[in-house]
Design a protein around this motif. Sequence first.
Motif, mmCIF file in Angstrom:
data_model
loop_
_atom_site.group_PDB
_atom_site.id
_atom_site.type_symbol
_atom_site.label_atom_id
_atom_site.label_comp_id
_atom_site.label_asym_id
_atom_site.label_seq_id
_atom_site.Cartn_x
_atom_site.Cartn_y
_atom_site.Cartn_z
ATOM 1 N N ALA A 186 81.329 -7.777 11.539
ATOM 2 C CA ALA A 186 81.556 -8.858 12.503
ATOM 3 C C ALA A 186 80.355 -9.082 13.414
ATOM 4 O O ALA A 186 80.307 -10.070 14.137
ATOM 5 N N ALA A 187 79.363 -8.170 13.385
ATOM 6 C CA ALA A 187 78.192 -8.306 14.261
ATOM 7 C C ALA A 187 77.037 -7.488 13.694
ATOM 8 O O ALA A 187 77.237 -6.642 12.808
ATOM 9 N N ASN A 188 75.826 -7.754 14.177
ATOM 10 C CA ASN A 188 74.671 -6.930 13.822
ATOM 11 C C ASN A 188 74.836 -5.552 14.460
ATOM 12 O O ASN A 188 75.095 -5.450 15.667
ATOM 13 N N LEU A 189 74.649 -4.484 13.671
ATOM 14 C CA LEU A 189 74.850 -3.131 14.181
ATOM 15 C C LEU A 189 73.726 -2.213 13.703
ATOM 16 O O LEU A 189 73.255 -2.333 12.572
ATOM 17 N N THR A 193 75.957 3.579 13.617
ATOM 18 C CA THR A 193 77.120 3.090 14.367
ATOM 19 C C THR A 193 78.406 3.546 13.689
ATOM 20 O O THR A 193 78.587 3.371 12.483
ATOM 21 N N GLU A 198 87.267 -3.480 15.480
ATOM 22 C CA GLU A 198 86.674 -4.746 15.899
ATOM 23 C C GLU A 198 85.322 -5.028 15.233
ATOM 24 O O GLU A 198 84.799 -6.132 15.339
ATOM 25 N N HIS A 199 84.767 -4.023 14.568
ATOM 26 C CA HIS A 199 83.498 -4.226 13.859
ATOM 27 C C HIS A 199 83.689 -4.870 12.489
ATOM 28 O O HIS A 199 82.708 -5.271 11.860
ATOM 29 N N ARG A 231 73.442 -6.388 9.142
ATOM 30 C CA ARG A 231 73.546 -7.701 9.779
ATOM 31 C C ARG A 231 74.990 -8.203 9.751
ATOM 32 O O ARG A 231 75.800 -7.799 8.924
ATOM 33 N N GLU A 232 75.249 -9.138 10.651
ATOM 34 C CA GLU A 232 76.555 -9.780 10.711
ATOM 35 C C GLU A 232 76.873 -10.489 9.394
ATOM 36 O O GLU A 232 76.003 -11.129 8.801
#
Length: 313
Positions: A186-189, A193, A198-199, A231-232
């Motif tokens: 769901a987002a760049n990490l 991580t 929620e990711h 990446r997202e």
Amino acid sequence: MIIRTITAALAFALSGSVYAAPTLRAEILVSDAVVTVGDMFDDAGTLAEQPLFRAPLPGTTGNVDVAAVRSATARVGLTQFEVNGLTEVRVSRASTLVDEDLLSTLIADDLRHRGILGQGMSADMLFTTPVEAMQAEATDSPARLDNLRYLPGNGTFSARFTVAGFDRPLDLTGSIAISIEAPHLAANLPAGTVLRPEHVVMRPVSVQQADAQGIANVDQLIGMALNRQSREGMLLRPTDVSTPMTVSKNDLVTIFYRQGPLTLTVKGQAVSGAAAGGSVQVLNLVSKRVISATAIAPGTVEVSTAPMTVAGL
């Protein structure tokens, strides 16, 4: 004499209520292919189920003049009725819309019944020629899938449907694209991580892509660590994650040795990283020697060498 007069009046009143003439309706809505006396008239009585004439096609409306109504009712024995000043009756027939969405749903249900569509899977139908919406009879099953031939190799299909109110079957062809819900970021990490719910976001991918690349179950991802910066929108595969590091390189740790009631400790620094239960190289900050230990918790490792050896490290 008075009693006979009252009795006659009462009989007349009762006969008027029991044998009230049917009253013609100005507008009617029917579901069946035939219009009956009960459809056309209020207080139709025992003739209510008698057919008068064919209804218009589903979803359409027609006007019937009173002369035609009189002709039809005369054939079934109804000669007296109230017209209420009408010159014609507006007759509409109820319908249910049969379109590509409904037909696609029937195909998908059949694929699901066969086990071709599993949990989290969906099918998108592309018909060879566009299907014009049809007004079918207003029934619980306005359309029925009679036969479906599906070729998984190239995704093509041919199907035959029965549509309520239509005499001829509906034959259609096309292709089916089957998708499955797969986890994406769901987002760049950054690397390392530890993934939380929620990711991860679920998005459809083709079954072919899922088979070629492999996809992970969400339960396999939550609590795991990303192996690299990601990446997202990236599709997550089992190889993209690993067990989180309990001890990371350069972490300051406490080295434990336990044997029965005896516990010895010494400060150290991790030379490598490891997950819980994994082997890690640790520098003893007192002896400046590197030893092998087992990561047991964040900031804590354990060795199995003898006490004197630990003391001399």
